[in-house]
Design a protein around this motif. Structure first.
Motif, short mmCIF file in Angstrom:
data_model
loop_
_atom_site.label_atom_id
_atom_site.label_comp_id
_atom_site.label_asym_id
_atom_site.label_seq_id
_atom_site.Cartn_x
_atom_site.Cartn_y
_atom_site.Cartn_z
N ASP A 267 0.84 -1.20 0.00
CA ASP A 267 0.00 0.00 0.00
C ASP A 267 0.88 1.25 0.00
OD1 ASP A 267 -1.83 2.02 0.34
OD2 ASP A 267 -3.05 0.89 1.77
N SER A 268 1.16 1.75 -1.19
CA SER A 268 2.09 2.88 -1.30
C SER A 268 1.50 4.16 -0.71
CB SER A 268 2.46 3.11 -2.76
OG SER A 268 1.30 3.48 -3.48
N ASN A 269 0.18 4.19 -0.55
CA ASN A 269 -0.46 5.36 0.04
C ASN A 269 -0.15 5.45 1.55
OD1 ASN A 269 -2.21 7.63 0.01
ND2 ASN A 269 -3.80 6.35 0.96
N GLU A 270 0.06 4.31 2.17
CA GLU A 270 0.28 4.29 3.62
C GLU A 270 1.75 4.14 4.01
OE1 GLU A 270 -2.43 1.73 5.68
OE2 GLU A 270 -4.13 2.90 4.95
N TYR A 271 2.55 3.49 3.16
CA TYR A 271 3.94 3.19 3.51
C TYR A 271 4.84 3.53 2.34
CZ TYR A 271 1.01 0.71 6.72
OH TYR A 271 0.03 0.42 7.62
N GLY A 272 5.62 4.60 2.50
CA GLY A 272 6.47 5.04 1.40
C GLY A 272 7.89 4.52 1.50
N PHE A 273 8.72 4.92 0.55
CA PHE A 273 10.12 4.50 0.54
C PHE A 273 10.90 5.14 1.68
CE2 PHE A 273 14.53 5.44 -0.63
CZ PHE A 273 15.02 4.16 -0.82
N TRP A 274 10.68 6.46 1.93
CA TRP A 274 11.56 7.15 2.88
C TRP A 274 11.21 6.81 4.33
CZ3 TRP A 274 15.80 8.99 0.80
CH2 TRP A 274 15.79 9.38 -0.53
N ALA A 275 9.91 6.89 4.66
CA ALA A 275 9.43 6.44 5.98
C ALA A 275 10.19 7.02 7.17
CB ALA A 275 9.44 4.90 6.03
N ASN A 276 10.58 8.30 7.06
CA ASN A 276 11.21 8.95 8.20
C ASN A 276 10.14 9.31 9.23
OD1 ASN A 276 13.96 9.03 7.17
ND2 ASN A 276 13.17 10.51 5.66
N ILE A 277 10.53 9.29 10.50
CA ILE A 277 9.57 9.51 11.59
C ILE A 277 9.28 11.01 11.74
CG2 ILE A 277 9.29 9.32 14.11
CD1 ILE A 277 11.08 6.70 13.81
N ASN A 278 7.98 11.36 11.79
CA ASN A 278 7.58 12.75 11.97
C ASN A 278 6.23 12.80 12.68
OD1 ASN A 278 6.79 15.43 11.74
ND2 ASN A 278 7.62 15.67 9.68
N PRO A 279 6.20 13.41 13.89
CA PRO A 279 4.95 13.45 14.65
C PRO A 279 3.87 14.26 13.95
CG PRO A 279 6.61 14.87 15.66
CD PRO A 279 7.31 14.08 14.59
N LYS A 317 18.18 17.30 2.68
CA LYS A 317 18.23 18.65 2.10
C LYS A 317 18.08 18.53 0.59
CE LYS A 317 20.03 21.59 5.52
NZ LYS A 317 21.29 21.21 6.20
N GLY A 318 17.19 19.36 0.02
CA GLY A 318 16.99 19.32 -1.42
C GLY A 318 15.96 18.30 -1.85
N LEU A 319 15.45 17.50 -0.90
CA LEU A 319 14.43 16.50 -1.23
C LEU A 319 13.07 16.91 -0.68
CD1 LEU A 319 16.38 13.17 -0.50
CD2 LEU A 319 15.80 14.12 -2.73
N GLU A 320 12.92 18.18 -0.33
CA GLU A 320 11.70 18.62 0.36
C GLU A 320 10.43 18.33 -0.44
OE1 GLU A 320 14.50 20.40 0.20
OE2 GLU A 320 15.10 20.66 2.32
N GLY A 321 10.55 18.22 -1.76
CA GLY A 321 9.37 17.93 -2.57
C GLY A 321 8.90 16.49 -2.47
N GLU A 322 9.75 15.63 -1.92
CA GLU A 322 9.40 14.20 -1.85
C GLU A 322 8.58 13.90 -0.60
OE1 GLU A 322 11.51 11.23 -3.22
OE2 GLU A 322 12.78 12.37 -4.58
N ARG A 323 7.89 12.76 -0.64
CA ARG A 323 7.14 12.34 0.53
C ARG A 323 8.10 11.64 1.50
NH1 ARG A 323 2.97 7.82 -0.31
NH2 ARG A 323 3.51 6.76 1.62
N LEU A 324 8.70 12.44 2.37
CA LEU A 324 9.81 11.92 3.19
C LEU A 324 9.35 11.18 4.44
CD1 LEU A 324 12.23 15.00 3.01
CD2 LEU A 324 12.55 12.76 1.93
N PHE A 325 8.09 11.34 4.85
CA PHE A 325 7.72 10.96 6.21
C PHE A 325 6.67 9.86 6.40
CE2 PHE A 325 9.44 15.29 6.48
CZ PHE A 325 10.51 15.03 7.31
N THR A 326 6.12 9.28 5.38
CA THR A 326 5.20 8.16 5.68
C THR A 326 5.47 6.99 4.73
OG1 THR A 326 3.53 9.26 4.36
CG2 THR A 326 3.24 9.28 6.75
#
Ligand code: MTE
Ligand code: MO
Length: 326
Positions: A267-279, A317-326
């Motif tokens: 489920d790419s909508n719920e779990y992405g590649f980057w998956a960094n933690i962000n409250p 840095k420079g990846l702000e346009g990507e979905r970094l957090f889920t």
């Protein structure tokens, strides 16, 4: 959708209540009484309440404990060993939290680790040769599952940067893809659930993999890492959600293409590649603002990058346009 209805994340919230943990522990103690030989060494605390399943026939047992690296400090108490080793996610053995018993069937030797793809020379390396070639140390890390439970544990192992150096990737490699064993190694019951995209695989950029925090665990609580926690070799990336921390590795594949990872494929909508933690970035179905500590039921606020921003924020840095957090 079939896959959605079969998934286990929904169950996890319910299982993660203090009641769930309590009942799991009672079941563990009962189980160990019935099967005293299976777990090898039974560790009891002074009050006789806690128990941990630890294999004592591991050929690496003599390597532990290893020296603690004092750089990494915790802001909370260590999780009880009995909790961290009996409340697990390991879908190869089932989609519930008490897979620890089923996981004891996983054969750990022979165990071969493949290095391939964009490397100077593909290699198949025996696990004991690999572990002997690596500088072992202990690190205390926080750990945060995407389901909002958290723990703090002492991993033993080595910096992933050392493993990347050992693999000798070509300068054109941009990612490292790590996979868990498949049915050819051991037909774990979950592998028969064909709707999952086995083998479990995860990926990091080479920059992430060589960051000081990225760690490969071979031990836990000063002993060889238990099977249920990912023996004999398991990724630990504490600034990312737990599902990135892929267990029981058999392959490191270097590539210039970003892989589709296990949960991303489901489920790419719920779990992405980057998956960094962000409250501040909720999961589509629940908040990530706080976390429940395994064993105590205590709640703490979640921190961006799980509190490890000083080490890893620059990677993005420079990846702000990507979905970094889920
Ligand atoms: N091969 C494999 N690795 C895996 C998983 C899995 O199901 N299979 N689950 C992941 C998830 S969702 C989490 S939270 C952690 C749990 O690690 P632990 O059981 O050691 O706490 O393992 C991760 N690694
Ligand atoms: Mo997780």
């Amino acid at each position: 959708m079939l896959i959605r209805s079969r998934r286990g994340w929904e169950m996890a919230e319910r299982d993660a209540t203090p009641e769930g943990v309590f009942h799991d522990r009672r079941r563990l103690l009962r189980g160990m009484g019935m099967l005293p030989l299976m777990a090898g060494t039974l560790t009891l605390t002074a009050c006789g309440e806690d128990a941990a399943a630890v294999s004592s026939d591991d050929p690496t047992a003599g390597l532990y404990p290893v020296q603690r690296n004092p750089t990494f400090e915790l802001d909370r108490a260590l999780t009880d060993e009995a909790e961290a080793t009996t409340y697990n996610n390991y879908y190869e053995f089932g989609s519930h939290k008490t897979i620890w018993r089923a996981a004891q069937e996983l054969p750990l030797r022979p165990w071969t680790v493949r290095f391939d793809g964009m490397v100077e020379k593909p290699m198949d390396v025996d696990i004991d040769t690999l572990i002997k070639a690596m500088p072992l140390e202990e690190r205390l890390y926080r750990f945060r599952c995407v389901e909002a439970w958290a723990m703090a544990v002492p991993w033993s192992g080595f910096p992933m940067a050392k493993l990347v150096e050992y693999a000798k990737p070509l300068s054109s490699a941009r990612y490292v893809v790590m996979s868990t064993f498949g049915a050819d190694h051991y037909p774990a019951p979950g592998l028969r659930q064909r709707w999952y995209p086995w083998p479990y695989q995860e990926g990091l950029t080479i920059q992430e993999a060589t960051n000081e925090l990225a760690f490969i665990a071979t031990g836990l609580y000063g002993k060889p890492i238990p099977k249920q926690n990912g023996a004999p070799l398991r990724l630990v990336v504490p600034w990312k959600y737990g599902f990135k921390n892929v267990k029981s590795l058999v392959r490191f594949h270097f590539t210039d293409k970003r892989p589709t990872t296990f949960w991303e494929a489901i489920d790419s909508n719920e779990y992405g590649f980057w998956a960094n933690i962000n409250p501040e970035v909720p999961h589509p179905r629940w908040s990530q603002a706080s976390e429940r500590l395994l064993g105590t039921g205590e709640t703490m606020p979640t921190r961006i990058y799980n509190g490890y921003g000083e080490y890893v924020a620059d990677l993005y840095k420079g990846l702000e346009g990507e979905r970094l957090f889920t």
